[in-house]
Design a protein around this motif. Sequence first.
Motif, PDB file in Angstrom:
ATOM      1  N   ASP A 132       1.419   0.596  19.167  1.00 21.45           N
ATOM      2  CA  ASP A 132       2.045  -0.743  19.602  1.00 21.45           C
ATOM      3  C   ASP A 132       1.981  -1.719  18.608  1.00 21.45           C
ATOM      4  O   ASP A 132       0.819  -1.816  17.853  1.00 21.45           O
ATOM      5  N   ASN A 133       3.142  -2.301  17.972  1.00 23.03           N
ATOM      6  CA  ASN A 133       3.116  -3.320  16.894  1.00 23.03           C
ATOM      7  C   ASN A 133       2.245  -4.285  17.180  1.00 23.03           C
ATOM      8  O   ASN A 133       1.823  -5.237  16.293  1.00 23.03           O
ATOM      9  N   LEU A 134       1.886  -4.961  18.474  1.00 25.81           N
ATOM     10  CA  LEU A 134       1.364  -5.899  18.830  1.00 25.81           C
ATOM     11  C   LEU A 134      -0.190  -5.723  19.150  1.00 25.81           C
ATOM     12  O   LEU A 134      -0.360  -4.756  20.126  1.00 25.81           O
ATOM     13  N   VAL A 135      -0.984  -6.055  18.457  1.00 29.94           N
ATOM     14  CA  VAL A 135      -2.510  -5.828  18.668  1.00 29.94           C
ATOM     15  C   VAL A 135      -3.177  -7.056  19.055  1.00 29.94           C
ATOM     16  O   VAL A 135      -3.063  -8.095  18.497  1.00 29.94           O
ATOM     17  N   LYS A 136      -3.880  -7.024  20.246  1.00 27.58           N
ATOM     18  CA  LYS A 136      -4.835  -7.932  20.837  1.00 27.58           C
ATOM     19  C   LYS A 136      -6.130  -7.740  20.495  1.00 27.58           C
ATOM     20  O   LYS A 136      -6.851  -6.632  20.260  1.00 27.58           O
ATOM     21  N   GLY A 137      -6.907  -8.963  19.793  1.00 27.42           N
ATOM     22  CA  GLY A 137      -8.193  -8.816  19.516  1.00 27.42           C
ATOM     23  C   GLY A 137      -9.218  -9.934  20.253  1.00 27.42           C
ATOM     24  O   GLY A 137      -8.830 -10.284  21.188  1.00 27.42           O
ATOM     25  N   PHE A 182     -15.405  -9.105  12.657  1.00 27.79           N
ATOM     26  CA  PHE A 182     -14.283  -8.421  13.049  1.00 27.79           C
ATOM     27  C   PHE A 182     -13.396  -9.155  14.072  1.00 27.79           C
ATOM     28  O   PHE A 182     -13.962  -9.433  15.173  1.00 27.79           O
ATOM     29  N   LEU A 183     -12.027  -9.317  14.086  1.00 25.00           N
ATOM     30  CA  LEU A 183     -11.142  -9.886  15.081  1.00 25.00           C
ATOM     31  C   LEU A 183     -10.178  -8.986  15.754  1.00 25.00           C
ATOM     32  O   LEU A 183     -10.135  -8.715  16.791  1.00 25.00           O
ATOM     33  N   LEU A 184      -9.802  -8.043  14.836  1.00 25.55           N
ATOM     34  CA  LEU A 184      -8.651  -6.780  15.365  1.00 25.55           C
ATOM     35  C   LEU A 184      -8.348  -6.128  14.248  1.00 25.55           C
ATOM     36  O   LEU A 184      -8.561  -6.354  13.162  1.00 25.55           O
ATOM     37  N   LYS A 185      -7.627  -4.980  14.675  1.00 26.91           N
ATOM     38  CA  LYS A 185      -7.211  -3.984  13.517  1.00 26.91           C
ATOM     39  C   LYS A 185      -6.174  -3.477  14.010  1.00 26.91           C
ATOM     40  O   LYS A 185      -5.758  -3.409  15.273  1.00 26.91           O
ATOM     41  N   VAL A 225       0.806  -1.260   0.024  1.00 26.27           N
ATOM     42  CA  VAL A 225       0.093  -0.172   0.004  1.00 26.27           C
ATOM     43  C   VAL A 225       0.888   1.206   0.010  1.00 26.27           C
ATOM     44  O   VAL A 225       2.023   1.094   0.831  1.00 26.27           O
ATOM     45  N   SER A 226       0.360   2.382  -0.587  1.00 30.35           N
ATOM     46  CA  SER A 226       0.995   3.548  -0.591  1.00 30.35           C
ATOM     47  C   SER A 226       0.829   4.252   0.905  1.00 30.35           C
ATOM     48  O   SER A 226      -0.219   4.219   1.211  1.00 30.35           O
ATOM     49  N   GLY A 227       1.781   4.570   1.458  1.00 34.73           N
ATOM     50  CA  GLY A 227       1.687   5.336   2.897  1.00 34.73           C
ATOM     51  C   GLY A 227       1.459   4.344   3.716  1.00 34.73           C
ATOM     52  O   GLY A 227       1.720   2.973   3.858  1.00 34.73           O
ATOM     53  N   ASN A 228       1.058   4.525   4.894  1.00 34.71           N
ATOM     54  CA  ASN A 228       0.845   3.993   6.124  1.00 34.71           C
ATOM     55  C   ASN A 228      -0.820   3.463   6.136  1.00 34.71           C
ATOM     56  O   ASN A 228      -1.534   4.059   5.786  1.00 34.71           O
ATOM     57  N   PRO A 229      -0.520   2.275   6.545  1.00 35.62           N
ATOM     58  CA  PRO A 229      -2.036   1.351   6.402  1.00 35.62           C
ATOM     59  C   PRO A 229      -2.834   1.283   7.584  1.00 35.62           C
ATOM     60  O   PRO A 229      -2.021   1.309   8.713  1.00 35.62           O
ATOM     61  N   TYR A 230      -3.971   1.004   7.463  1.00 37.42           N
ATOM     62  CA  TYR A 230      -4.966   0.592   8.294  1.00 37.42           C
ATOM     63  C   TYR A 230      -4.899  -1.142   7.992  1.00 37.42           C
ATOM     64  O   TYR A 230      -5.094  -1.413   7.008  1.00 37.42           O
ATOM     65  N   LEU A 231      -4.737  -2.036   9.020  1.00 37.48           N
ATOM     66  CA  LEU A 231      -4.695  -3.266   8.673  1.00 37.48           C
ATOM     67  C   LEU A 231      -6.104  -3.996   9.605  1.00 37.48           C
ATOM     68  O   LEU A 231      -6.035  -3.823  10.745  1.00 37.48           O
ATOM     69  N   PHE A 232      -6.812  -5.130   9.011  1.00 30.97           N
ATOM     70  CA  PHE A 232      -7.635  -5.576   9.800  1.00 30.97           C
ATOM     71  C   PHE A 232      -7.684  -7.203   9.511  1.00 30.97           C
ATOM     72  O   PHE A 232      -7.172  -7.746   8.465  1.00 30.97           O
ATOM     73  N   TRP A 233      -8.153  -8.036  10.583  1.00 26.16           N
ATOM     74  CA  TRP A 233      -8.410  -9.463  10.233  1.00 26.16           C
ATOM     75  C   TRP A 233      -9.901  -9.567  10.453  1.00 26.16           C
ATOM     76  O   TRP A 233     -10.638  -9.227  11.526  1.00 26.16           O
TER      77      TRP A 233
END
Lengths: 114, 114
Positions: free
Chosen positions: B54-59, B46-49, B27-35
Amino acid sequence: GAGVSQSPRYKVAKRGQDVALRCDPISGHVSLFWYQQALGQGPEFLTYFQNEAQLDKSGLPSDRFFAERPEGSVSTLKIQRTQQEDSAVYLCASSLAYSRAEQFFGPGTRLTVL
Amino acid sequence: AQSVAQPEDQVNVAEGNPLTVKCTYSVSGNPYLFWYVQYPNRGLQFLLKYITGDNLVKGSYGFEAEFNKSQTSFHLKKPSALVSDSALYFCAVSPKAAGNKLTFGGGTRVLVKP
């Protein structure tokens, strides 16, 4: 609270027929999205509304596809002159207005075109 | 244009063992990421985003994901898998500057055996 609802859950159409798929978003969600999910694939974006305004329809595959959300709540995806390649699950999602908000998906409408 | 790759069509794991589902993005630039997770005949849940921080995301349901900017990855993990985790998992990306629409990967089917 109620989630996103879609109707009908299943639709069988003969090639050439018009179909209308309905989406009821979560109350208070101003953003509404339609996605198409072909068998064995991930969902693909079709179109996006913010309230009643259709801000992005870049994913609609042809001019046979039309979506509306006239009062900023319920949305209808209409497919005219259905073709076999339109067979897919059509997913509706809604979210709060801000761009980092997660989308909440409905159960989908499975369209089969014979 | 953005894209998401899920290199494994299926992941098999024994109940109680760690589970990892891989995802890389472009992706160009910074992303929003989802599972998201999809159970049969149901919409995506939806599980997490990952938005920022913090690079570690809890969902939900004990899942977590680690954002790695240098490797452009966002792998989903669970320390101890359950049979009920068997489902189809989708990674998705949304560019910060381009509104809310999600681009999904092709999905990874997880099978947890008792």
